[in-house]
Design a protein around this motif. Structure first.
Motif, PDB file in Angstrom:
ATOM      1  N   PRO A 314     -17.780   0.399 -11.496  1.00  0.00           N
ATOM      2  CA  PRO A 314     -18.612   0.715 -10.309  1.00  0.00           C
ATOM      3  C   PRO A 314     -18.433   2.161  -9.854  1.00  0.00           C
ATOM      4  O   PRO A 314     -19.388   2.784  -9.389  1.00  0.00           O
ATOM      5  N   LEU A 315     -17.225   2.709 -10.023  1.00  0.00           N
ATOM      6  CA  LEU A 315     -16.978   4.087  -9.584  1.00  0.00           C
ATOM      7  C   LEU A 315     -17.586   5.098 -10.552  1.00  0.00           C
ATOM      8  O   LEU A 315     -18.010   6.178 -10.159  1.00  0.00           O
ATOM      9  N   GLU A 316     -17.643   4.724 -11.826  1.00  0.00           N
ATOM     10  CA  GLU A 316     -18.338   5.586 -12.790  1.00  0.00           C
ATOM     11  C   GLU A 316     -19.830   5.586 -12.473  1.00  0.00           C
ATOM     12  O   GLU A 316     -20.486   6.627 -12.500  1.00  0.00           O
ATOM     13  N   CYS A 363      -7.944   8.722 -12.755  1.00  0.00           N
ATOM     14  CA  CYS A 363      -8.436   7.352 -12.855  1.00  0.00           C
ATOM     15  C   CYS A 363      -7.658   6.387 -11.951  1.00  0.00           C
ATOM     16  O   CYS A 363      -7.336   5.272 -12.339  1.00  0.00           O
ATOM     17  N   MET A 364      -7.337   6.875 -10.747  1.00  0.00           N
ATOM     18  CA  MET A 364      -6.630   5.986  -9.824  1.00  0.00           C
ATOM     19  C   MET A 364      -7.658   5.123  -9.082  1.00  0.00           C
ATOM     20  O   MET A 364      -8.482   5.643  -8.328  1.00  0.00           O
ATOM     21  N   VAL A 365      -7.629   3.848  -9.325  1.00  0.00           N
ATOM     22  CA  VAL A 365      -8.608   2.934  -8.703  1.00  0.00           C
ATOM     23  C   VAL A 365      -7.911   1.657  -8.246  1.00  0.00           C
ATOM     24  O   VAL A 365      -7.154   1.048  -9.004  1.00  0.00           O
ATOM     25  N   LYS A 372      -6.072  -0.609   0.927  1.00  0.00           N
ATOM     26  CA  LYS A 372      -5.351  -0.539   2.204  1.00  0.00           C
ATOM     27  C   LYS A 372      -4.197  -1.531   2.261  1.00  0.00           C
ATOM     28  O   LYS A 372      -3.864  -2.046   3.323  1.00  0.00           O
ATOM     29  N   SER A 373      -3.636  -1.877   1.118  1.00  0.00           N
ATOM     30  CA  SER A 373      -2.479  -2.777   1.122  1.00  0.00           C
ATOM     31  C   SER A 373      -1.273  -2.084   0.524  1.00  0.00           C
ATOM     32  O   SER A 373      -0.289  -2.741   0.161  1.00  0.00           O
ATOM     33  N   GLY A 374      -1.384  -0.773   0.349  1.00  0.00           N
ATOM     34  CA  GLY A 374      -0.239  -0.015  -0.175  1.00  0.00           C
ATOM     35  C   GLY A 374      -0.173   0.060  -1.693  1.00  0.00           C
ATOM     36  O   GLY A 374       0.746   0.649  -2.247  1.00  0.00           O
ATOM     37  N   TYR A 375      -1.171  -0.553  -2.398  1.00  0.00           N
ATOM     38  CA  TYR A 375      -1.121  -0.523  -3.869  1.00  0.00           C
ATOM     39  C   TYR A 375      -1.270   0.914  -4.388  1.00  0.00           C
ATOM     40  O   TYR A 375      -0.592   1.313  -5.339  1.00  0.00           O
ATOM     41  N   GLY A 376      -2.184   1.691  -3.754  1.00  0.00           N
ATOM     42  CA  GLY A 376      -2.399   3.081  -4.185  1.00  0.00           C
ATOM     43  C   GLY A 376      -1.105   3.867  -4.065  1.00  0.00           C
ATOM     44  O   GLY A 376      -0.709   4.594  -4.987  1.00  0.00           O
ATOM     45  N   ASP A 377      -0.448   3.701  -2.942  1.00  0.00           N
ATOM     46  CA  ASP A 377       0.809   4.390  -2.685  1.00  0.00           C
ATOM     47  C   ASP A 377       1.860   4.037  -3.748  1.00  0.00           C
ATOM     48  O   ASP A 377       2.544   4.904  -4.285  1.00  0.00           O
ATOM     49  N   ARG A 378       1.955   2.733  -4.061  1.00  0.00           N
ATOM     50  CA  ARG A 378       2.951   2.285  -5.048  1.00  0.00           C
ATOM     51  C   ARG A 378       2.673   2.862  -6.432  1.00  0.00           C
ATOM     52  O   ARG A 378       3.580   3.306  -7.133  1.00  0.00           O
ATOM     53  N   PHE A 396      -1.333  17.522 -10.791  1.00  0.00           N
ATOM     54  CA  PHE A 396      -2.574  17.814 -10.079  1.00  0.00           C
ATOM     55  C   PHE A 396      -3.549  16.658 -10.261  1.00  0.00           C
ATOM     56  O   PHE A 396      -3.404  15.833 -11.179  1.00  0.00           O
ATOM     57  N   VAL A 397      -4.525  16.616  -9.369  1.00  0.00           N
ATOM     58  CA  VAL A 397      -5.579  15.607  -9.478  1.00  0.00           C
ATOM     59  C   VAL A 397      -6.899  16.282  -9.119  1.00  0.00           C
ATOM     60  O   VAL A 397      -6.927  17.166  -8.257  1.00  0.00           O
ATOM     61  N   LEU A 398      -7.952  15.902  -9.805  1.00  0.00           N
ATOM     62  CA  LEU A 398      -9.287  16.397  -9.455  1.00  0.00           C
ATOM     63  C   LEU A 398     -10.018  15.231  -8.805  1.00  0.00           C
ATOM     64  O   LEU A 398     -10.168  14.176  -9.423  1.00  0.00           O
ATOM     65  N   GLU A 408      -2.523  13.478   2.300  1.00  0.00           N
ATOM     66  CA  GLU A 408      -1.516  12.735   3.077  1.00  0.00           C
ATOM     67  C   GLU A 408      -0.315  12.327   2.234  1.00  0.00           C
ATOM     68  O   GLU A 408       0.734  11.967   2.767  1.00  0.00           O
ATOM     69  N   LYS A 409      -0.467  12.368   0.924  1.00  0.00           N
ATOM     70  CA  LYS A 409       0.655  12.013   0.036  1.00  0.00           C
ATOM     71  C   LYS A 409       1.391  13.261  -0.447  1.00  0.00           C
ATOM     72  O   LYS A 409       2.103  13.225  -1.452  1.00  0.00           O
ATOM     73  N   GLY A 410       1.168  14.380   0.230  1.00  0.00           N
ATOM     74  CA  GLY A 410       1.951  15.584  -0.092  1.00  0.00           C
ATOM     75  C   GLY A 410       1.279  16.539  -1.058  1.00  0.00           C
ATOM     76  O   GLY A 410       1.895  17.520  -1.492  1.00  0.00           O
TER      77      GLY A 410
END
Ligand code: COA
Length: 440
Positions: A314-316, A363-365, A372-378, A396-398, A408-410
């Motif tokens: 869906p994001l592609e 490709c962080m999805v 919003k459950s902290g999965y991205g952070d983990r 780095f990330v694009l 927010e993650k530095g």
């Protein structure tokens, strides 16, 4: 998209589930009501498919409405105490005849291998036996329940021997005592105790509704222990047959849950294909009672490619992510980490080493249902740890849509010139992605 394309996509996406379910033990409750429903042949077909895919199946059938009807025909009025049938000796011949007849009918449905039937070539073997040891339910509040019984023991190793040969084991609501008597049990109890004795991976309870719904009629696709207790009590108070059935199924799930069967599904027996949808699609089609803490963050394997593809698609399509083909993903799978929940990939991210010092996060999805459950952070922390372990000094990330999240993650905003030269050459100016950099 054509129908055949969507079928191909669906089939590919289901590989994750096929792999997750192979060799797992599922105990399935088919109530007497489910056996009487016109959807039964479809359910039998779907169960045969599960067996063909390597799922180890134990089916437990009930016979409540059929016994009531047969007793009425022989002039015997059923009596109940607290919703449980009192099975007097005079009822037992009818009970045995009805239950035996239903077992045989089910066996015959599983045996259908006619050339023009969808099960042609499936060669399904169903086996029955004295796998359930029973004892009298006893006398409660001064009421003798006679031949109404309860489960004393499930002969788990005998059942396991059959499952090891890929046989479907068929149990009923009848159990046999040490004294050679036959007892009338509830199929719910037989199914729950069997799931516990076998340490089953899933207890599946087929019910008349789509699942558990909230006050607005919305289907609750997943319930934790607390929710299940709440709805079991609430529905039990309603005093109608359907609510009662769901309430009993929830209590069965809770008992199984307390005894280490951590996944119970409530699925409609009326809806064609609901079982397959619940077991083989991300959206599901029923209510799952499970622990919240069953996720697993791990390195991705080739078996995760289908799950990752369906997550990023869906994001592609909306342009948030660069397109990746299946082949590319397969080649680069070792750069990925995933989070798996209930056998399904709900999050992914990749770390590509670009130079000795520089890594790229991509490709962080996170599945929208689990954001919003902290999965991205983990996931991010885990990839940063890998980067540090590999001696990288910065990542780095694009990104076009998650700039603030990374800030927010530095991460700090950088310039294209800050990237390694050969990565600069691959930069897509049309996408206008922000360059975000973090020192490790
Ligand atoms: C961005 C993303 C990875 C965050 O994952 P997540 O598991 O939801 O994040 P966390 O639970 O760790 O953090 C949630 C916090 O981040 C915020 N957040 C989520 N997406 C955000 C975004 N795009 N921009 C800014 N903040 C965002 C949430 O509002 C929440 O903040 P709050 O707790 O103050 O309400 C996820 O939303 C996602 O998959 N988005 C779509 C794909 C994408 O943009 N990927 C990045 C490109 S590589």
């Amino acid at each position: 998209m054509t129908d055949s394309n969507s079928m191909i996509d669906w089939f590919r996406a289901s590989t994750t589930y096929i792999n997750a379910h192979r060799n797992k033990i599922f105990v399935v409750l088919l109530s007497g009501e489910a056996l009487a429903d016109k959807n039964l042949p479809n359910i039998v077909f779907d169960l045969s498919l599960l067996n063909s895919l390597g799922v180890k199946l134990v089916l437990v059938h009930g016979a409540r409405p059929q016994i009531t009807e047969a007793l009425e025909q022989t002039g015997i009025q059923s009596s109940y105490h607290r919703n449980l049938r009192i099975t007097e000796a005079k009822c037992m011949e009818t009970v045995k005849r009805v239950v035996g007849g239903l077992s045989v009918s089910l066996e015959s449905l599983f045996s259908m291998g006619m050339r023009n039937s969808p099960m042609h070539g499936a060669d399904i073997r169903v086996c029955r036996g004295n796998f359930v040891t029973a004892m009298p339910f006893g006398i409660h509040h001064g009421v003798d329940f006679h031949f109404t019984g309860k489960v004393r023991k499930i002969q788990a190793s005998a059942i396991e021997q059959q499952l090891a040969h890929n046989n479907i084991v068929l149990l009923s609501n009848l159990g046999y005592s040490m004294t050679g008597e036959v007892f009338n049990l509830t199929a719910e109890e037989v199914a729950t105790e069997t799931a516990i004795a076998l340490k089953a991976d899933k207890l599946i309870l087929l019910i008349p509704n789509d699942g558990v719904t909230d006050d607005d009629g919305n289907l609750l696709t997943s319930l934790n222990e607390e929710d299940a207790k709440f709805y079991a009590a609430k529905l039990g108070e309603k005093n109608d047959a359907e609510s009662d059935c769901i309430s009993q199924a929830l209590y069965a799930s809770l008992r199984a849950y307390a005894n280490n069967v951590h996944r119970s599904h409530l699925i409609s027996y009326k809806q064609n294909g609901a079982l397959l949808q619940e077991l083989f699609t991300r959206e599901g089609n029923g209510s799952l009672i499970s622990s919240d803490n069953f996720d697993q963050l791990r390195n991705a394997t080739i078996g995760d490619v289908a799950g990752i593809l369906s997550l990023i698609k869906p994001l592609e399509e909306n342009g948030s992510l660069v397109e990746r083909s299946r082949e590319l993903l397969e080649n680069e799978i070792e750069n990925f980490k995933v989070i798996e929940l209930e056998g399904s990939v709900i999050a992914c991210a990749a770390l590509y080493p670009i130079t000795k010092e520089y890594g790229e996060l991509a490709c962080m999805v996170i599945d929208p249902c689990y954001q919003k459950s902290g999965y991205g952070d983990r996931l991010l922390s885990s990839l940063e740890t890998v980067a540090r372990e590999n001696g990288l000094k910065k990542v780095f990330v694009l990104t076009t849509v998650a700039t603030h999240w990374f800030l927010e993650k530095g991460f700090e905003e950088g310039e294209l010139d800050d990237l390694p030269e050969h990565r600069q050459q691959l930069y897509n100016f049309q996408r206008k992605s922000k360059v975000l950099i973090k020192l490790l």
